[in-house]
Design a protein around this motif. Sequence first.
Motif, short mmCIF file in Angstrom:
data_model
loop_
_atom_site.label_atom_id
_atom_site.label_comp_id
_atom_site.label_asym_id
_atom_site.label_seq_id
_atom_site.Cartn_x
_atom_site.Cartn_y
_atom_site.Cartn_z
N ALA A 282 0.84 -1.21 0.00
CA ALA A 282 0.00 0.00 0.00
C ALA A 282 0.87 1.25 0.00
N LEU A 283 1.94 1.23 0.78
CA LEU A 283 2.86 2.38 0.83
C LEU A 283 3.56 2.54 -0.52
N ALA A 284 3.91 1.40 -1.14
CA ALA A 284 4.54 1.46 -2.47
C ALA A 284 3.61 2.13 -3.47
N GLU A 285 2.34 1.77 -3.43
CA GLU A 285 1.37 2.37 -4.37
C GLU A 285 1.32 3.89 -4.19
N GLU A 286 1.26 4.33 -2.93
CA GLU A 286 1.24 5.78 -2.65
C GLU A 286 2.52 6.44 -3.14
N LEU A 287 3.67 5.83 -2.84
CA LEU A 287 4.95 6.47 -3.12
C LEU A 287 5.29 6.49 -4.62
N ILE A 288 4.82 5.49 -5.34
CA ILE A 288 5.03 5.51 -6.80
C ILE A 288 4.32 6.74 -7.38
N HIS A 289 3.10 6.97 -6.93
CA HIS A 289 2.37 8.16 -7.41
C HIS A 289 3.09 9.44 -7.05
N LEU A 290 3.88 9.39 -5.98
CA LEU A 290 4.57 10.59 -5.51
C LEU A 290 6.03 10.64 -5.98
N GLY A 291 6.40 9.75 -6.93
CA GLY A 291 7.71 9.87 -7.57
C GLY A 291 8.79 8.91 -7.11
N PHE A 292 8.46 7.92 -6.28
CA PHE A 292 9.47 6.95 -5.84
C PHE A 292 9.69 5.86 -6.90
N ASP A 293 10.88 5.23 -6.81
CA ASP A 293 11.21 4.08 -7.65
C ASP A 293 11.02 2.77 -6.89
N ILE A 294 10.67 1.71 -7.62
CA ILE A 294 10.61 0.36 -7.04
C ILE A 294 11.61 -0.48 -7.82
N ASP A 295 12.68 -0.93 -7.19
CA ASP A 295 13.62 -1.76 -7.95
C ASP A 295 14.08 -2.95 -7.12
N GLU A 296 13.15 -3.50 -6.34
CA GLU A 296 13.47 -4.67 -5.53
C GLU A 296 12.28 -5.61 -5.60
N ASP A 297 12.55 -6.92 -5.70
CA ASP A 297 11.46 -7.89 -5.88
C ASP A 297 10.49 -7.95 -4.70
N SER A 298 11.00 -7.76 -3.48
CA SER A 298 10.09 -7.88 -2.34
C SER A 298 9.06 -6.75 -2.37
N THR A 299 9.49 -5.55 -2.75
CA THR A 299 8.54 -4.43 -2.85
C THR A 299 7.56 -4.66 -3.99
N LEU A 300 8.09 -5.19 -5.10
CA LEU A 300 7.25 -5.50 -6.26
C LEU A 300 6.18 -6.53 -5.89
N ALA A 301 6.58 -7.57 -5.16
CA ALA A 301 5.62 -8.60 -4.74
C ALA A 301 4.59 -8.02 -3.78
N ALA A 302 5.05 -7.18 -2.85
CA ALA A 302 4.13 -6.55 -1.89
C ALA A 302 3.10 -5.69 -2.63
N LEU A 303 3.57 -4.94 -3.62
CA LEU A 303 2.67 -4.08 -4.41
C LEU A 303 1.64 -4.92 -5.17
N GLU A 304 2.07 -6.01 -5.78
CA GLU A 304 1.14 -6.90 -6.49
C GLU A 304 0.09 -7.46 -5.55
N LEU A 305 0.54 -7.94 -4.39
CA LEU A 305 -0.41 -8.49 -3.40
C LEU A 305 -1.44 -7.45 -2.99
N ASN B 78 0.03 -14.37 -17.50
CA ASN B 78 0.98 -13.50 -18.20
C ASN B 78 2.20 -13.25 -17.32
N LEU B 79 2.94 -14.35 -17.11
CA LEU B 79 4.10 -14.30 -16.22
C LEU B 79 5.12 -13.24 -16.63
N ASN B 80 5.29 -13.09 -17.96
CA ASN B 80 6.31 -12.16 -18.43
C ASN B 80 6.04 -10.72 -18.01
N LYS B 81 4.74 -10.36 -17.97
CA LYS B 81 4.38 -8.98 -17.63
C LYS B 81 4.92 -8.61 -16.24
#
Lengths: 250, 250
Positions: free
Chosen positions: A173-196, B203-206
């Motif tokens: 949830a924090l990742a979603e907010e921060l992406i809108h506010l200009g943050f980068d996501i470049d780690e798999d754990s954050t990416l997985a958290a955002l997807e969940l 769509n795993l690749n996405k």
Amino acid sequence: MIFSLIIAKDDMTKKPSLFTCLTPEIVHLYDFSSKISVVTDILRASSTIVTALAYGASEIMPFANESDCKIKRNENFIIAGERNGVTIPEFEMGNSPFEYMSDKITGKKIALTTTNGTQAIEKSKGADEILIGALLNLKSTAQYLVTQNKDVIVVCAGWKGHFCLEDTLFAGALAEELIHLGFDIDEDSTLAALELWKNSKENLNKLMEKSSHFKRLNKLNIHEDAKHCLTKDLYKIVAGIRKNTIIVLN
Amino acid sequence: MIFSLIIAKDDMTKKPSLFTCLTPEIVHLYDFSSKISVVTDILRASSTIVTALAYGASEIMPFANESDCKIKRNENFIIAGERNGVTIPEFEMGNSPFEYMSDKITGKKIALTTTNGTQAIEKSKGADEILIGALLNLKSTAQYLVTQNKDVIVVCAGWKGHFCLEDTLFAGALAEELIHLGFDIDEDSTLAALELWKNSKENLNKLMEKSSHFKRLNKLNIHEDAKHCLTKDLYKIVAGIRKNTIIVLN
């Protein structure tokens, strides 16, 4: 001269990043220097802390162990805490946010020890600053982080070292907010958290009902606590640590 | 007497459980005794091992370090391995599954060392049995596990201790198979892995294009490797460890 100008431009344009440490057992993999740590223990320590501050507690001092916490009774603190979800014997308050929705805590100092949350704070001490994050104050926390322009590490308190779904959902949830506010996501754990988070935010209860923590809380009959802790943006405060104690920053 | 009968009935009806250890850094939180460990390093060690076995390699001996691996050249092994995704100098083969799709490995013994995969095997040694799992042999692995009727721990190799998306997706895919075959899920990490898999499997690749490992592999120009490693059920073999070496079990 040209080279130094290029470096300066690169520094200026680099976006801050959000990292997610999925359990306190792997904090040693992260470099906390020059970063802000956001400690989260959604069920229930960080949600309870944010609720208590929103209801006027003047400060909350976190302790990793019971005996250090208990001593603070002599300094006019309310002593509070739980082990395995149950209020510690002889302690005045437990870890249910509803206990703190009361005039009796307004202006009061609280000494708090919990199973997982306070340990996660202890382990974040290399950071420039430590915040306490909850869904209850998500947007306010995100807006504060943007003003600081530093990399952020969410430290999920988990459960006795294990991964917990609700803390990871907060990171998403924090990742979603921060992406809108200009943050980068470049780690798999954050990416997985955002997807969940994105895939479950419309019906958090459906996923959370299957979680191990929900099952534990259900055994303790605290459905209402869980419902409160999963509510977004109920309070417009930022909770941060100054001189080893948690206070409202804004 | 009645009491003992109830316990016996409970034992008989208990379903086996699937646990997911998200990185080798937290293996100490798990009790491996009486359980089967499924080690996975989707990009690329476990996918390459399964491919090599499918193409007729007689055995693959895993090594955590380069020098132990290199010595096996004297015992008629092909020596193979990578560090940071690149073939080790003086080694005959690297860690791309395509290198192993060849007659030249049929009947051959291979000594293999990789950045993360072999370390994850080392750390699983308390288990009753260790399998090597990949999406390439997902269904066969699941069917074998059902015949064993033991609890299973997926050990995700990760990347230098960090959580990796693709290994977690494998854990989710295995969970989906095993639930259909009668397993229980009662741990948040497995639940999260299953959610991630269900929401991205079409769509795993996405999702994978955003992952840190994909970005690393892209730098090394190995798109085709990644595509192969994310393919489900290409091979109908089970890869397991017997006397410190990986062989086909069925």
